[in-house]
Design a protein around this motif. Sequence first.
Motif, PDB file in Angstrom:
ATOM      1  N   HIS A  39       0.900  -1.155  -0.021  1.00  0.00           N
ATOM      2  CA  HIS A  39       0.039  -0.034   0.016  1.00  0.00           C
ATOM      3  C   HIS A  39       1.008   1.300  -0.141  1.00  0.00           C
ATOM      4  CE1 HIS A  39      -3.889  -1.386   0.717  1.00  0.00           C
ATOM      5  NE2 HIS A  39      -3.486  -2.503   0.996  1.00  0.00           N
ATOM      6  N   TYR A  98      -4.358   4.881  -4.399  1.00  0.00           N
ATOM      7  CA  TYR A  98      -5.562   4.510  -5.049  1.00  0.00           C
ATOM      8  C   TYR A  98      -7.018   5.616  -5.169  1.00  0.00           C
ATOM      9  CZ  TYR A  98      -3.076   0.208  -4.348  1.00  0.00           C
ATOM     10  OH  TYR A  98      -2.243  -0.623  -4.704  1.00  0.00           O
ATOM     11  N   GLU A  99      -6.679   6.505  -4.310  1.00  0.00           N
ATOM     12  CA  GLU A  99      -7.680   7.549  -4.253  1.00  0.00           C
ATOM     13  C   GLU A  99      -7.283   8.732  -5.156  1.00  0.00           C
ATOM     14  OE1 GLU A  99      -8.032   8.291  -0.100  1.00  0.00           O
ATOM     15  OE2 GLU A  99      -8.801   6.290   0.456  1.00  0.00           O
ATOM     16  N   THR A 146      -6.967  -8.168 -10.691  1.00  0.00           N
ATOM     17  CA  THR A 146      -7.528  -6.821 -11.026  1.00  0.00           C
ATOM     18  C   THR A 146      -9.184  -6.818 -10.767  1.00  0.00           C
ATOM     19  OG1 THR A 146      -7.652  -7.155 -13.116  1.00  0.00           O
ATOM     20  CG2 THR A 146      -5.601  -5.982 -12.522  1.00  0.00           C
ATOM     21  N   GLU A 202      -8.507  -2.035  -7.246  1.00  0.00           N
ATOM     22  CA  GLU A 202      -7.522  -0.843  -7.169  1.00  0.00           C
ATOM     23  C   GLU A 202      -6.248  -1.471  -7.777  1.00  0.00           C
ATOM     24  OE1 GLU A 202      -8.431  -2.503  -3.128  1.00  0.00           O
ATOM     25  OE2 GLU A 202      -9.653  -1.440  -4.637  1.00  0.00           O
TER      26      GLU A 202
END
Length: 169
Positions: A33, A46-47, A84, A89
């Motif tokens: 992450h 991812y945002e 995926t 994400e």
Amino acid sequence: MAETPFWETKTLAEMTPREWESICDGCAKCCLHKFIDDESEERSVYEVDGSEVIHDGEQVHFTNIVCELLNTKTCSCTDYANRTTLVPECVQLTKDNLEQIYYMPPSCSYRRLQEGRGLPSWHPLLNGNKKSAMHKAGMSVRGKTVSEADVYLDDFQQYIALWPLEDVD
């Protein structure tokens, strides 16, 4: 006389699908992450709403938190073919998006080749297609991570790691 390896004679764009896949060193750092700190707010990579660049004042932070699909012993996805779909994400690195994925670590073999730095001595292609040299060099996530299922992701600051940014050789 030995034949010159394909990664020294072809660009990433010229590689066959099989050659492309073999360039992945299997370190699993892409499964970590990552978060962006822009001094006003912190958010997951991812945002970023599809952002293809990192803006002034922003910094990517790697954590030691990994996707729950990762087998941390082998550094392999437990469902690579469906990753995926199962993890929307999850970004599939391709010839078309490589330049836009700015958060790949410096040791990423795709990034190294794109930057003209060649494959590192620990790469599996240079070691009988085995990951042992990579693990021994400390370039994989093996033994360094915690699963996302075991942490509260809002506390990611406690898991920021510098080792994903190391690049050996």
